[in-house]
Scaffold this motif. Sequence first.
Motif, PDB file in Angstrom:
ATOM      1  N   GLY A  41       0.790  -1.222   0.000  1.00 46.68           N
ATOM      2  CA  GLY A  41       0.000   0.000   0.000  1.00 46.68           C
ATOM      3  C   GLY A  41       0.821   1.270   0.000  1.00 46.68           C
ATOM      4  O   GLY A  41       0.403   2.291  -0.532  1.00 46.68           O
ATOM      5  N   VAL A  42       2.010   1.227   0.591  1.00 46.87           N
ATOM      6  CA  VAL A  42       2.852   2.418   0.673  1.00 46.87           C
ATOM      7  C   VAL A  42       3.456   2.784  -0.676  1.00 46.87           C
ATOM      8  O   VAL A  42       3.751   3.944  -0.928  1.00 46.87           O
ATOM      9  CB  VAL A  42       3.942   2.219   1.750  1.00 46.87           C
ATOM     10  N   GLY A  43       3.625   1.846  -1.563  1.00 51.51           N
ATOM     11  CA  GLY A  43       4.169   2.226  -2.859  1.00 51.51           C
ATOM     12  C   GLY A  43       4.698   1.098  -3.703  1.00 51.51           C
ATOM     13  O   GLY A  43       5.059   1.306  -4.852  1.00 51.51           O
ATOM     14  N   ALA A  44       4.746  -0.097  -3.164  1.00 50.33           N
ATOM     15  CA  ALA A  44       5.291  -1.215  -3.928  1.00 50.33           C
ATOM     16  C   ALA A  44       4.352  -1.651  -5.051  1.00 50.33           C
ATOM     17  O   ALA A  44       4.775  -2.371  -5.947  1.00 50.33           O
ATOM     18  CB  ALA A  44       5.583  -2.392  -3.013  1.00 50.33           C
ATOM     19  N   ILE A  45       3.123  -1.181  -5.029  1.00 44.27           N
ATOM     20  CA  ILE A  45       2.161  -1.557  -6.065  1.00 44.27           C
ATOM     21  C   ILE A  45       2.561  -0.989  -7.426  1.00 44.27           C
ATOM     22  O   ILE A  45       2.176  -1.503  -8.467  1.00 44.27           O
ATOM     23  CB  ILE A  45       0.730  -1.110  -5.655  1.00 44.27           C
ATOM     24  N   HIS A  46       3.383   0.044  -7.430  1.00 41.94           N
ATOM     25  CA  HIS A  46       3.777   0.703  -8.670  1.00 41.94           C
ATOM     26  C   HIS A  46       5.022   0.100  -9.314  1.00 41.94           C
ATOM     27  O   HIS A  46       5.399   0.506 -10.405  1.00 41.94           O
ATOM     28  CB  HIS A  46       4.003   2.192  -8.421  1.00 41.94           C
TER      29      HIS A  46
END
Length: 94
Positions: A41-46
């Motif tokens: 959720g913090v940013g690894a999804i990108h």
Amino acid sequence: MTDTDTSIWGRLLGKDLENNRFGIISVIVIFVGCLGGLTVGVGAIHHTWQLFLIVFSTMATLSFLIAVAPVKQILNLALVAVIIDVIILIINAF
């Protein structure tokens, strides 16, 4: 476990890891699952490579839990998953 076991897990958590299996499993499921979700959720999804590392390590840990693997193997995989999650969390925080 034998009385001569000097593994890191034996020294940290006591000599009767297999007797405390259900307590250890419940803590690992909550901690590894929530930390993995937070990291995504913090940013690894990108980033595909970050997402792959998180999903692979978390699912390996959870699969070993379902397969009733020895507690030492589960703890080792959980440690790897937490280290990967924390590193990626730090990378995405800055």
